[in-house]
Design a protein around this motif. Structure first.
Motif, short mmCIF file in Angstrom:
data_model
loop_
_atom_site.label_atom_id
_atom_site.label_comp_id
_atom_site.label_asym_id
_atom_site.label_seq_id
_atom_site.Cartn_x
_atom_site.Cartn_y
_atom_site.Cartn_z
N GLU A 518 0.84 -1.21 0.00
CA GLU A 518 0.00 0.00 0.00
C GLU A 518 0.87 1.26 0.00
O GLU A 518 0.59 2.22 -0.73
N ALA A 519 1.95 1.24 0.79
CA ALA A 519 2.82 2.40 0.85
C ALA A 519 3.55 2.61 -0.47
O ALA A 519 3.74 3.75 -0.92
N LEU A 520 3.96 1.53 -1.11
CA LEU A 520 4.62 1.65 -2.41
C LEU A 520 3.65 2.19 -3.45
O LEU A 520 4.03 3.02 -4.30
N ALA A 521 2.41 1.71 -3.41
CA ALA A 521 1.40 2.21 -4.35
C ALA A 521 1.13 3.70 -4.14
O ALA A 521 0.99 4.46 -5.10
N TRP A 522 1.08 4.11 -2.88
CA TRP A 522 0.87 5.53 -2.59
C TRP A 522 2.04 6.37 -3.10
O TRP A 522 1.85 7.43 -3.69
N LEU A 523 3.26 5.88 -2.86
CA LEU A 523 4.45 6.62 -3.29
C LEU A 523 4.48 6.72 -4.81
O LEU A 523 4.90 7.75 -5.37
N GLY A 556 -4.10 -2.05 -4.10
CA GLY A 556 -4.23 -0.92 -5.02
C GLY A 556 -3.02 -0.68 -5.89
O GLY A 556 -2.91 0.36 -6.55
N ALA A 557 -2.07 -1.65 -5.91
CA ALA A 557 -0.86 -1.46 -6.70
C ALA A 557 -1.15 -1.51 -8.20
O ALA A 557 -0.51 -0.80 -8.98
N VAL A 558 -2.11 -2.34 -8.60
CA VAL A 558 -2.44 -2.42 -10.02
C VAL A 558 -2.99 -1.09 -10.53
O VAL A 558 -2.59 -0.59 -11.59
N LYS A 559 -3.89 -0.51 -9.78
CA LYS A 559 -4.43 0.79 -10.18
C LYS A 559 -3.33 1.84 -10.25
O LYS A 559 -3.29 2.66 -11.19
N ALA A 560 -2.43 1.83 -9.28
CA ALA A 560 -1.33 2.81 -9.27
C ALA A 560 -0.44 2.63 -10.48
O ALA A 560 0.00 3.62 -11.10
N MET A 561 -0.18 1.39 -10.87
CA MET A 561 0.70 1.16 -12.02
C MET A 561 0.00 1.52 -13.32
O MET A 561 0.66 1.98 -14.27
N GLU A 573 8.77 0.66 -16.41
CA GLU A 573 8.70 -0.34 -15.35
C GLU A 573 7.25 -0.70 -15.03
O GLU A 573 6.95 -1.87 -14.72
N ALA A 574 6.36 0.28 -15.08
CA ALA A 574 4.95 -0.01 -14.81
C ALA A 574 4.38 -0.98 -15.83
O ALA A 574 3.65 -1.92 -15.47
N LEU A 580 3.66 -8.85 -16.13
CA LEU A 580 3.80 -10.02 -15.26
C LEU A 580 2.50 -10.34 -14.54
O LEU A 580 2.13 -11.51 -14.38
N ILE A 581 1.80 -9.31 -14.08
CA ILE A 581 0.57 -9.52 -13.31
C ILE A 581 -0.53 -10.13 -14.17
O ILE A 581 -1.28 -11.01 -13.71
N VAL A 582 -0.66 -9.69 -15.43
CA VAL A 582 -1.77 -10.17 -16.27
C VAL A 582 -1.56 -11.59 -16.75
O VAL A 582 -2.44 -12.15 -17.42
N ARG A 583 -0.43 -12.21 -16.43
CA ARG A 583 -0.26 -13.62 -16.80
C ARG A 583 -1.22 -14.51 -16.02
O ARG A 583 -1.52 -15.62 -16.47
N GLN A 584 -1.66 -14.03 -14.88
CA GLN A 584 -2.64 -14.77 -14.10
C GLN A 584 -4.03 -14.22 -14.38
O GLN A 584 -4.22 -13.00 -14.48
N PRO A 585 -5.01 -15.08 -14.53
CA PRO A 585 -6.37 -14.60 -14.86
C PRO A 585 -6.89 -13.55 -13.88
O PRO A 585 -7.51 -12.57 -14.30
N ILE A 586 -6.60 -13.71 -12.58
CA ILE A 586 -7.10 -12.74 -11.62
C ILE A 586 -6.44 -11.38 -11.83
O ILE A 586 -7.07 -10.33 -11.67
#
Length: 714
Positions: A518-523, A556-561, A573-574, A580-586
């Motif tokens: 969460e802190a990384l996403a906020w930053l 909320g990291a996906v939204k931030a990216m 980098e985003a 990498l994240i979209v390789r999984q269906p979720i």
């Protein structure tokens, strides 16, 4: 320009070129005498009372010669004929101007240089004084003294100077030379693994070199580091010797003067730095784009040029390289070397612009991190032994010292850990990490920032990562990331998590820490440009662990990216993390729910870096493969996709061309199937042929191209 050229010539022990002295002054006959009087007067006023650390006799003799020339020039100006000069006299006086200017530079060099550097260059610098004396003698031999109107006493002084200059011999101060030999004895002792007695070191540094406090030692270290930056390979002393000088001086600073150093000045400097960007924003002037660092988008304080010819702020590009990158951030081209060349011309332009618009400019202080990058390539036994002894003193203060001493020690460990893997290894082995962890919760902002940055520098060494995690530092680092006293502390905490996440098993531990993602996403959303860079690289590393996908979605990291796709500095980098994240269906479903995701990736394909385009097309391809019909339909209906794929197939990187070809197959199959199934849609077409997507090996042989997308053979 002139100063740099002359200093360079002094180091080379070669005569500088004439162009080095052609400064923009009027040397016409009308203003010639006034110009010479002004230059000679500057030399006398600036250096007649100056207490030179070394070269005292040579310096006094040179100032005395200049003073005689000033008397001669003033006499010429005040003579009855009003200073009318013969052509020969004019030519000699122009030559005199060059000699006076060289004298001023040499004296300034001796007054401002590192004391140890002057000591080691004793013979060389003495030779430069002798060379100038010989050139003055040659000038006086051809000077038409009898043809100009000089008073008797001035003529006698000039003639006496002429005779003395002819008889002058090279003078090397024996006391200075004895000190030089003494320092080499210290250097040899450290090189042999023996630490000299503190009384001997005090006698040398305090009594002989007149380094009377910690500040003078710090100034000496900075001056020596400046010599390392400007060092040329064929010049003595070598870089390992210079490294030893720096290490020994730093060790003596703490051994002789302790740690109770006033930090008020440092705090004021930090506050002033933080206000620079704010004050620029409050003006009505737009900072020229060329004056901003491409990485941070902030006004550059110390612009440097890398091997690709691009210019960045020294601190930003150093951090980029320290994070393991070996490419140019702007062009993506592989760096041929890590040497940073100061862009002095641009720095001068920035200074002029700041002065004209009333913007505070914070010039570089001493030497920044790139010094350590260059110096660390040349470690010596003496520097390693001295640094190890220094580290032991610092760690002892971390354990038992006062709050001020602990803060100073944390700062110095932070600086020491920037310089080479050997330093990072023995600092950690000596037990610094537990004490630094305690300082992470300090109410002192400077102590907290220095401790988290010290851990960041230590974590660069692979073996230290496990020690940091096993000491329980992760939770404290996350707390700094969330609630750090300063922006720099939060940013460096994010960078530390990025460094630690290079170890695969730590990626899950970091993500499972409450509040870390969460802190990384906020930053990434709210931080400075540098903070966003630190956050996105950390999130990228965390996304490479498949078990972190759900955690990153919930935090909320996906939204931030997705939002970061529109930021030029972090979009690359985003896009890579999303691929990498979209390789999984979720993960694909989470990205599809973000309206700006596909458009942001298309935008990177249009105008991103080569690596950014590669990551974007990879993300779109994986989104089609894992996201189902809805995701595929959104991708293939994106505006301009066909044209961008066409361009990427011929101009992209090898991986980008391969991904673009696969995405083009999906695109063409969906277009053809849409027509074949009578408008039933992309989803029906994709669902009916999903198995063939994975097994297709030849796009050119079995797929028609109604949209005129030609695919090259890979």
């Amino acid at each position: 320009m002139a100063s740099a050229a002359i200093f360079s010539s002094l180091r080379r022990r070669r005569s500088p070129s004439l162009e080095a002295f052609l400064v923009p002054v009027d040397l016409s006959e009308v203003a010639l005498l006034e110009t010479l009087i002004s230059v000679s007067g500057d030399v006398v006023s600036c250096f007649s009372d100056n207490r030179f650390p070394f070269q005292r006799r040579n310096s006094r003799a040179l100032v005395g010669k200049v003073e005689i020339f000033r008397s001669m020039l003033e006499c010429l100006r005040d003579s009855a004929d009003g200073g009318v000069l013969t052509p020969t006299a004019v030519l000699c006086l122009k030559e005199l101007y060059l000699l006076l200017y060289r004298s001023k530079i040499l004296l300034d060099y001796c007054a401002r240089s590192s004391k140890l550097w002057l000591l080691l260059q004793n013979h060389c610098v003495s030779g430069h004084f002798h060379d100038l004396c010989q050139e003055f003698s040659t000038l006086l031999d051809v000077f038409p003294v009898g043809e100009i109107g000089l008073s008797d006493d001035v003529r006698e002084q000039v003639e006496l100077l002429q005779r003395q200059s002819k008889r002058a011999k090279l003078f090397v101060d024996k006391k200075d030379d004895a000190l030089r030999i003494r320092f080499f004895w210290f250097l040899n002792e450290f090189e042999s693994g023996r630490v000299p007695d503190s009384k001997d070191l005090r006698c040398f540094f305090v009594d002989k070199l007149q380094m009377l406090d910690a500040k003078s030692c710090r100034v000496e270290v900075e001056a020596l580091e400046e010599q390392i930056v400007n060092h040329e390979g064929d010049v003595e002393p070598t870089v390992p010797v210079l490294n030893g000088m720096v290490a020994i001086t730093r060790y003596c600073r703490f051994l002789l003067f302790g740690f109770e150093e006033e930090l008020e000045v440092e705090s004021q400097k930090r506050a002033r730095k933080r206000l620079i960007t704010q004050e620029i924003a409050e003006t009505f002037f737009t900072v020229p784009k060329d004056f901003c660092c491409p990485i941070t988008l902030d006004l550059m304080c110390d612009p440097v040029i890398i091997s690709t010819g691009q210019t960045y702020d020294r601190r930003s590009i150093w951090r980029w390289m320290e994070e393991g990158h070996c490419t140019c951030p702007k062009t993506g081209v592989l760096l041929s070397h890590n040497r940073l060349v100061p862009n002095r011309a641009l720095r001068n332009l920035i200074m002029q612009w700041c002065s004209a618009h009333g913007v505070p400019y914070d010039p570089p202080e001493g030497v920044d991190p790139s010094v350590e990058m260059f110096a660390s390539a040349c470690p010596s036994k003496a520097s390693l032994v001295a640094n190890r002894e220094t580290a032991m003193l610092l760690i002892q203060q971390l354990a038992d010292g006062s709050q001020v001493a602990k803060t100073v020690a944390a700062r110095e460990i932070r600086l020491l850990a920037k310089n080479g893997k050997e330093n990072r290894a023995f600092i950690a082995q000596a037990g610094a990490i537990p004490h630094l962890r305690k300082l992470l919760s300090s109410p002192n902002a400077v102590a907290q920032e220095n401790s988290v940055t010290a851990l960041l520098n230590l974590s660069i060494f692979e073996r230290n990562k496990s020690m940091i995690v096993e000491e329980g530092c992760l939770g404290s680092i996350v707390e700094v990331l969330q609630f750090g006293h300063t922006t720099e502390a939060r940013e460096n905490a994010a960078a530390t998590l990025f460094s630690l996440s290079a170890v695969h098993e730590y990626k899950k531990q970091i993500a499972d820490n409450v509040g870390a993602v969460e802190a990384l996403a906020w930053l990434l959303q709210e931080g400075t440009q540098r903070g966003k860079k630190d956050a996105v690289t950390a999130l990228f590393n965390l996304s490479t662990h498949t078990e972190n996908c759900l955690r990153m979605i919930e935090a909320g990291a996906v939204k931030a990216m997705v939002l970061a796709l529109g930021n030029e500095g972090v979009s690359e980098e985003a896009a890579g993390a999303l691929a990498l994240i979209v390789r999984q269906p979720i993960g694909a479903m989470a990205v599809v729910r973000e309206e700006a995701a596909v458009g942001g990736l298309i935008g990177i394909m249009r105008c991103g870096t080569p690596r950014g385009k590669e990551n974007a097309v990879a993300a779109l391809l994986e989104l089609c493969r894992s996201g189902g019909a809805a995701a595929t339909e959104r991708v293939v209906r994106a505006p301009a996709l066909a044209g961008l794929l066409q361009t990427l197939l011929f101009t992209g990187t090898k991986r980008a061309r391969r991904k673009a070809a696969s995405l083009a197959r999906v695109f063409q199959r969906c277009e053809n199937a849409s027509l074949h199934y009578g408008g039933l849609g992309v989803g029906y077409a994709f669902a009916s042929d999903s198995a063939s997507t994975r097994n297709t090996t030849s796009f050119v042989s079995d797929v028609s191209l109604p949209m005129s997308i030609s695919v090259p053979v890979l």
